[in-house]
Design a protein around this motif. Sequence first.
Motif, mmCIF file in Angstrom:
data_model
loop_
_atom_site.group_PDB
_atom_site.id
_atom_site.type_symbol
_atom_site.label_atom_id
_atom_site.label_comp_id
_atom_site.label_asym_id
_atom_site.label_seq_id
_atom_site.Cartn_x
_atom_site.Cartn_y
_atom_site.Cartn_z
ATOM 1 N N ARG A 1 -11.527 -14.736 -3.291
ATOM 2 C CA ARG A 1 -12.521 -15.316 -2.382
ATOM 3 C C ARG A 1 -13.054 -14.342 -1.345
ATOM 4 N N GLU A 2 -12.294 -13.282 -1.045
ATOM 5 C CA GLU A 2 -12.722 -12.354 -0.004
ATOM 6 C C GLU A 2 -12.995 -10.942 -0.529
ATOM 7 N N THR A 3 -11.985 -10.334 -1.156
ATOM 8 C CA THR A 3 -12.086 -8.913 -1.476
ATOM 9 C C THR A 3 -13.122 -8.629 -2.557
ATOM 10 N N PHE A 4 -13.040 -9.325 -3.684
ATOM 11 C CA PHE A 4 -14.006 -9.048 -4.747
ATOM 12 C C PHE A 4 -15.446 -9.343 -4.321
ATOM 13 N N PRO A 5 -15.730 -10.492 -3.670
ATOM 14 C CA PRO A 5 -17.102 -10.690 -3.195
ATOM 15 C C PRO A 5 -17.576 -9.580 -2.247
ATOM 16 N N ARG A 6 -16.692 -9.082 -1.400
ATOM 17 C CA ARG A 6 -17.085 -7.994 -0.490
ATOM 18 C C ARG A 6 -17.370 -6.715 -1.268
ATOM 19 N N LEU A 7 -16.531 -6.398 -2.245
ATOM 20 C CA LEU A 7 -16.761 -5.202 -3.059
ATOM 21 C C LEU A 7 -18.075 -5.301 -3.823
ATOM 22 N N ILE A 8 -18.383 -6.502 -4.319
ATOM 23 C CA ILE A 8 -19.659 -6.700 -5.021
ATOM 24 C C ILE A 8 -20.821 -6.536 -4.058
ATOM 25 N N GLN A 9 -20.720 -7.123 -2.884
ATOM 26 C CA GLN A 9 -21.784 -7.036 -1.887
ATOM 27 C C GLN A 9 -22.048 -5.592 -1.465
ATOM 28 N N GLU A 10 -20.998 -4.804 -1.371
ATOM 29 C CA GLU A 10 -21.146 -3.416 -0.940
ATOM 30 C C GLU A 10 -21.346 -2.456 -2.105
ATOM 31 N N ASN A 11 -21.536 -3.016 -3.302
ATOM 32 C CA ASN A 11 -21.876 -2.228 -4.484
ATOM 33 C C ASN A 11 -20.826 -1.170 -4.800
ATOM 34 N N ALA A 12 -19.560 -1.547 -4.633
ATOM 35 C CA ALA A 12 -18.483 -0.599 -4.884
ATOM 36 C C ALA A 12 -18.161 -0.449 -6.365
ATOM 37 N N GLY A 13 -18.669 -1.360 -7.186
ATOM 38 C CA GLY A 13 -18.445 -1.261 -8.621
ATOM 39 C C GLY A 13 -17.295 -2.128 -9.100
ATOM 40 N N VAL A 14 -17.563 -3.419 -9.302
ATOM 41 C CA VAL A 14 -16.583 -4.353 -9.842
ATOM 42 C C VAL A 14 -17.052 -4.759 -11.232
ATOM 43 N N PRO B 1 -7.119 3.219 -5.563
ATOM 44 C CA PRO B 1 -6.473 3.080 -4.251
ATOM 45 C C PRO B 1 -7.458 2.891 -3.106
ATOM 46 N N GLU B 2 -8.720 3.293 -3.295
ATOM 47 C CA GLU B 2 -9.721 3.109 -2.237
ATOM 48 C C GLU B 2 -9.965 1.642 -1.902
ATOM 49 N N VAL B 3 -9.525 0.745 -2.797
ATOM 50 C CA VAL B 3 -9.736 -0.674 -2.539
ATOM 51 C C VAL B 3 -8.993 -1.124 -1.281
ATOM 52 N N MET B 4 -7.947 -0.392 -0.904
ATOM 53 C CA MET B 4 -7.176 -0.765 0.279
ATOM 54 C C MET B 4 -8.029 -0.770 1.545
ATOM 55 N N ARG B 5 -9.066 0.047 1.578
ATOM 56 C CA ARG B 5 -9.931 0.115 2.773
ATOM 57 C C ARG B 5 -10.684 -1.188 2.999
ATOM 58 N N TYR B 6 -10.792 -1.990 1.978
ATOM 59 C CA TYR B 6 -11.565 -3.226 2.069
ATOM 60 C C TYR B 6 -10.681 -4.452 2.357
ATOM 61 N N GLU C 1 0.818 -1.229 0.000
ATOM 62 C CA GLU C 1 0.000 0.000 0.000
ATOM 63 C C GLU C 1 0.847 1.273 0.000
ATOM 64 N N ARG C 2 1.945 1.292 0.744
ATOM 65 C CA ARG C 2 2.763 2.500 0.847
ATOM 66 C C ARG C 2 3.363 2.920 -0.492
ATOM 67 N N LEU C 3 3.424 1.994 -1.441
ATOM 68 C CA LEU C 3 4.006 2.283 -2.753
ATOM 69 C C LEU C 3 2.955 2.547 -3.824
ATOM 70 N N LEU C 4 1.673 2.508 -3.444
ATOM 71 C CA LEU C 4 0.580 2.601 -4.418
ATOM 72 C C LEU C 4 -0.411 3.661 -3.957
ATOM 73 N N ASP C 5 -0.261 4.870 -4.459
ATOM 74 C CA ASP C 5 -1.134 5.957 -4.007
ATOM 75 C C ASP C 5 -2.064 6.469 -5.091
ATOM 76 N N GLU C 6 -2.026 5.865 -6.267
ATOM 77 C CA GLU C 6 -2.916 6.234 -7.362
ATOM 78 C C GLU C 6 -3.487 4.960 -7.975
ATOM 79 N N ARG C 7 -4.350 5.127 -8.959
ATOM 80 C CA ARG C 7 -4.861 3.963 -9.697
ATOM 81 C C ARG C 7 -3.690 3.091 -10.151
ATOM 82 N N PHE C 8 -3.839 1.778 -10.024
ATOM 83 C CA PHE C 8 -2.714 0.903 -10.336
ATOM 84 C C PHE C 8 -3.209 -0.396 -10.964
ATOM 85 N N LEU C 9 -2.272 -1.080 -11.612
ATOM 86 C CA LEU C 9 -2.513 -2.379 -12.224
ATOM 87 C C LEU C 9 -1.984 -3.464 -11.304
#
Length: 347
Positions: free
Chosen positions: A193-206, A177-182, A93-101
Amino acid sequence: MKALLLAGGLGTRLRPLTENLPKPMAPIANRPWLEHLITHLREQGVDQFVIAAHHCSDVIRRYFGDGRRWGVKIEYALEPFPMGTAGAIKNAERLLDERFLVFNADIVHLPQLIPLLEFHRQHGGIATIALTEVDDPSSYGVVEQDDTGRILRFIEKPRPEEAPSNRINAGLYILEPEVMRYIPAQREVSIERETFPRLIQENAGVYGMVSSGYWRDMGTPARYRQVHWDALDRRFPLSMQGRQVQPGVWTGEGVELGSGVLLVPPVLIGNNVKVGDQAVIGPYAVIGDNCYIGARVHCSNSILWDRSVVRDGSRLSNSIFGYRTVAPAGEEFKNSIINQPQEVMQA
């Protein structure tokens, strides 16, 4: 934009080749796969990389250093323990402060980035997952999408008649970068198995978009060999070192062929290779740099890494030899995977 390359896995299914080598450093057509990937991404306009590493991380750092030799900047996020795909992202995270691949660096895929980046900008969500289409999705996690490309859910290893599509995760993501909060810190976390299903459940836009072109997981010996055969057959348009001396035969610099040597296409021979009299190389043979092949050797459907030695009269078929492997004279190797642990890679 930075690219995070996930290279921390143990590569257990490729052992013993990966006992002392990160799986993305396994050579494809005589160059580490990670080097092919970095070179391709540089040509796509990416010149800043973070490599997430754990298993034998010193091999990667010694080989690439700061990336200057390849015209890029490379930083490292070393995992204190295997942290999983999302855990490794959080650790960097400390090296990624903008949109990243993000790339699963052991997936063999050379994507075109501009269409994916444009799609990501248009949908405005937190994540884009590159997808690939497979003939039989029953061994994978399959995505279900709506008409806009938004991913509604993942279905793990469905029966063919129950699969909502034949689209699966290609191991390439565009993330805000907001994905780090999840992602929780300091533990192993799976993005699939964890992050993408949570983002989908919270309607974050995947969202998902098909990334065209060659794709293969090289994680087993059979798949690793198949990547090479596909490259030799040009189904996978990987750049080949050396020059094509006859249709389907590529040789490097300083190759010495004895009398009566038969090269049966397709064949790739690296630099400074010596082949003894009356040897038969191919079909489907990849010989690394600085190898020695003795007289009357038959080598087909096999891959030899750099500095391997095959002494007179031996026969190899459907085999993989790691760095500095020595095959004694007159032996037969069939469906063999042999690795010597002492090799230190140098760029």
